[in-house]
Write a protein that holds these residues in place. Sequence first.
Motif, PDB file in Angstrom:
ATOM      1  N   LEU A 127      37.913  33.792  45.498  1.00  0.00           N
ATOM      2  CA  LEU A 127      38.619  34.793  46.299  1.00  0.00           C
ATOM      3  C   LEU A 127      38.105  36.202  46.006  1.00  0.00           C
ATOM      4  CD1 LEU A 127      42.418  33.828  46.291  1.00  0.00           C
ATOM      5  CD2 LEU A 127      40.987  34.202  48.291  1.00  0.00           C
ATOM      6  N   ALA A 128      37.928  36.500  44.718  1.00  0.00           N
ATOM      7  CA  ALA A 128      37.464  37.829  44.326  1.00  0.00           C
ATOM      8  C   ALA A 128      36.067  38.105  44.862  1.00  0.00           C
ATOM      9  CB  ALA A 128      37.488  37.959  42.806  1.00  0.00           C
ATOM     10  N   THR A 129      35.189  37.115  44.770  1.00  0.00           N
ATOM     11  CA  THR A 129      33.830  37.272  45.281  1.00  0.00           C
ATOM     12  C   THR A 129      33.843  37.516  46.785  1.00  0.00           C
ATOM     13  OG1 THR A 129      32.907  35.884  43.527  1.00  0.00           O
ATOM     14  CG2 THR A 129      31.596  36.128  45.524  1.00  0.00           C
ATOM     15  N   GLY A 130      34.643  36.727  47.499  1.00  0.00           N
ATOM     16  CA  GLY A 130      34.733  36.901  48.951  1.00  0.00           C
ATOM     17  C   GLY A 130      35.281  38.257  49.347  1.00  0.00           C
ATOM     18  N   LEU A 131      36.308  38.729  48.640  1.00  0.00           N
ATOM     19  CA  LEU A 131      36.879  40.045  48.931  1.00  0.00           C
ATOM     20  C   LEU A 131      35.872  41.152  48.632  1.00  0.00           C
ATOM     21  CD1 LEU A 131      40.437  39.454  47.450  1.00  0.00           C
ATOM     22  CD2 LEU A 131      39.944  39.967  49.850  1.00  0.00           C
ATOM     23  N   ALA A 132      35.185  41.034  47.479  1.00  0.00           N
ATOM     24  CA  ALA A 132      34.218  42.057  47.098  1.00  0.00           C
ATOM     25  C   ALA A 132      33.081  42.145  48.104  1.00  0.00           C
ATOM     26  CB  ALA A 132      33.670  41.748  45.700  1.00  0.00           C
ATOM     27  N   ARG A 133      32.620  41.016  48.587  1.00  0.00           N
ATOM     28  CA  ARG A 133      31.505  41.012  49.543  1.00  0.00           C
ATOM     29  C   ARG A 133      31.893  41.620  50.887  1.00  0.00           C
ATOM     30  NH1 ARG A 133      29.115  34.991  48.011  1.00  0.00           N
ATOM     31  NH2 ARG A 133      27.803  35.714  46.260  1.00  0.00           N
ATOM     32  N   GLN A 134      33.185  41.696  51.151  1.00  0.00           N
ATOM     33  CA  GLN A 134      33.636  42.325  52.391  1.00  0.00           C
ATOM     34  C   GLN A 134      34.205  43.724  52.144  1.00  0.00           C
ATOM     35  OE1 GLN A 134      35.312  39.899  55.522  1.00  0.00           O
ATOM     36  NE2 GLN A 134      35.210  38.080  54.229  1.00  0.00           N
ATOM     37  N   GLY A 135      33.862  44.289  50.981  1.00  0.00           N
ATOM     38  CA  GLY A 135      34.179  45.685  50.720  1.00  0.00           C
ATOM     39  C   GLY A 135      35.575  45.956  50.209  1.00  0.00           C
ATOM     40  N   TRP A 136      36.255  44.935  49.681  1.00  0.00           N
ATOM     41  CA  TRP A 136      37.601  45.125  49.153  1.00  0.00           C
ATOM     42  C   TRP A 136      37.566  45.226  47.630  1.00  0.00           C
ATOM     43  CZ3 TRP A 136      42.245  45.801  51.735  1.00  0.00           C
ATOM     44  CH2 TRP A 136      42.143  45.748  53.131  1.00  0.00           C
ATOM     45  N   VAL A 137      38.478  46.004  47.089  1.00  0.00           N
ATOM     46  CA  VAL A 137      38.574  46.207  45.640  1.00  0.00           C
ATOM     47  C   VAL A 137      39.568  45.192  45.076  1.00  0.00           C
ATOM     48  CG1 VAL A 137      39.197  47.829  43.813  1.00  0.00           C
ATOM     49  CG2 VAL A 137      38.057  48.660  45.893  1.00  0.00           C
ATOM     50  N   VAL A 138      39.169  44.502  44.022  1.00  0.00           N
ATOM     51  CA  VAL A 138      40.011  43.498  43.378  1.00  0.00           C
ATOM     52  C   VAL A 138      40.709  44.149  42.186  1.00  0.00           C
ATOM     53  CG1 VAL A 138      40.038  41.322  42.101  1.00  0.00           C
ATOM     54  CG2 VAL A 138      38.557  41.590  44.124  1.00  0.00           C
ATOM     55  N   VAL A 139      42.042  44.086  42.161  1.00  0.00           N
ATOM     56  CA  VAL A 139      42.843  44.677  41.086  1.00  0.00           C
ATOM     57  C   VAL A 139      43.549  43.559  40.326  1.00  0.00           C
ATOM     58  CG1 VAL A 139      44.740  46.248  40.530  1.00  0.00           C
ATOM     59  CG2 VAL A 139      43.192  46.780  42.430  1.00  0.00           C
ATOM     60  N   SER A 140      43.499  43.622  39.000  1.00  0.00           N
ATOM     61  CA  SER A 140      44.208  42.638  38.188  1.00  0.00           C
ATOM     62  C   SER A 140      44.496  43.250  36.818  1.00  0.00           C
ATOM     63  CB  SER A 140      43.396  41.340  38.080  1.00  0.00           C
ATOM     64  OG  SER A 140      44.230  40.267  37.676  1.00  0.00           O
ATOM     65  N   GLY A 141      44.989  42.409  35.900  1.00  0.00           N
ATOM     66  CA  GLY A 141      45.480  42.929  34.633  1.00  0.00           C
ATOM     67  C   GLY A 141      44.629  42.645  33.424  1.00  0.00           C
ATOM     68  N   ALA A 142      43.408  42.098  33.610  1.00  0.00           N
ATOM     69  CA  ALA A 142      42.441  41.855  32.527  1.00  0.00           C
ATOM     70  C   ALA A 142      42.914  40.822  31.506  1.00  0.00           C
ATOM     71  CB  ALA A 142      42.076  43.163  31.813  1.00  0.00           C
ATOM     72  N   ALA A 143      43.938  40.050  31.820  1.00  0.00           N
ATOM     73  CA  ALA A 143      44.413  39.019  30.897  1.00  0.00           C
ATOM     74  C   ALA A 143      43.499  37.797  30.957  1.00  0.00           C
ATOM     75  CB  ALA A 143      45.846  38.623  31.248  1.00  0.00           C
ATOM     76  N   TYR A 144      43.719  36.861  30.039  1.00  0.00           N
ATOM     77  CA  TYR A 144      43.008  35.591  30.116  1.00  0.00           C
ATOM     78  C   TYR A 144      43.410  34.859  31.392  1.00  0.00           C
ATOM     79  CZ  TYR A 144      41.759  36.101  25.147  1.00  0.00           C
ATOM     80  OH  TYR A 144      41.261  36.541  23.944  1.00  0.00           O
ATOM     81  N   GLY A 145      42.647  33.844  31.747  1.00  0.00           N
ATOM     82  CA  GLY A 145      43.005  33.009  32.881  1.00  0.00           C
ATOM     83  C   GLY A 145      42.636  33.611  34.218  1.00  0.00           C
TER      84      GLY A 145
END
Length: 394
Positions: free
Chosen positions: A151-169
């Motif tokens: 999902l993150a790769t697909g969003l990034a390739r279409q110019g979207w920024v992926v936000v998360s909390g840097a936790a494991y998993g």
Amino acid sequence: MTGTTAMDERRARATLSRAVEPGDEHAGRWLRRHGATGFLDRLLHHTADSAGTSGDEPFPGTGSKRVASWRLRATAADPDRDLDTIQELGGRFLVPGDTEWPRQLDDLGDARPLGLWVRGPADLRTWALRSVALVGARACTPYGAHTAADLATGLARQGWVVVSGAAYGIDGAAHRGALAAAGATVAVLACGVDTPYPRGHDQLIRRIAEQGLVVGELPPDSHPTPSRFILRNRVIAALTRGTVVIEAQHRSGSLVTARAAARLGRHTMGVPGPVTSALSAGVHELLRGDATLVTDAEEVIELVGDMGQLAPARRGPVLPRDLLAPATAHILEAVPARGPTPTTVIARRAGTGPDDTLAKLYELHSLGFVERHGEGWQLTNTATDASNARRGGT
């Protein structure tokens, strides 16, 4: 206060970021009323008289223990040192009113961050305008990790920024998926931006600070606590256009993020998993409510993107027989799977005249679907395989 400068306000907020826990709405209410410098002045210099009358209390209605805790921490704070530290890291301390401040955080009202400590080269306000949160279980399954990265790769390739909390998993998989696509990602920490947590993600967080942004409410050298993780989630929810949950148990901080997003009017989405998996139970609970089921980046963008950005229609593979005209396909369906069959029998099975049937059979013959053997017609091997696949055969 009269004569207050922008630097005074910034220093006051830096001090208060040490004194006040993230999301403290009591502090937020007084901050809104007095401003940061006014709040800090009342905190440090205004005390109740010996009688303790409410008229002399600096913050009427706020518990004395809470105020005492604020005062103790504020007295010990060294805002200049903290501001110097973030500058030495190549970062900055953002406050409301700055050009880079993401104004959607104002939707949090009195729970809005006092300020944000930021590391990384990008403009947070601009990135947040086109961002999606991907969150989920720390102890995720391989399915969850793969889905988050995809999902993150697909969003990034279409110019979207992926936000998360840097936790494991799930969080880590989402950040890595965006980085692998040379995309944009933001890590929102529950500690100081110079204090990578978890320790095992030290290199990942450093890489995010180089290619993306690392953000936190707490000043340098601050350590996480369980409550800070929960309160951090409201920032992730407010910062983004929508939140996608990928694997979460019934009691999960990821569900807190999704519910905060829903309260703020953001899109909430979930990726379904096996009904036998406890790690998907929380996601399924969301999907039984107002969350939207998504399976790939295109479906996420259809929700959070601009009008007209629709996900492609979903269908199975297009078979050659799908391209036939309806009348021709009808004759093909009437040809038995085994043995040559006379035209008259095929016509009777199709409910059409022999002449029309014969014309369509020759059309099917030229396209490679049937072949003639003496007075009869039979399916070719290609047509037989396609027919079996269509019917679910082997």
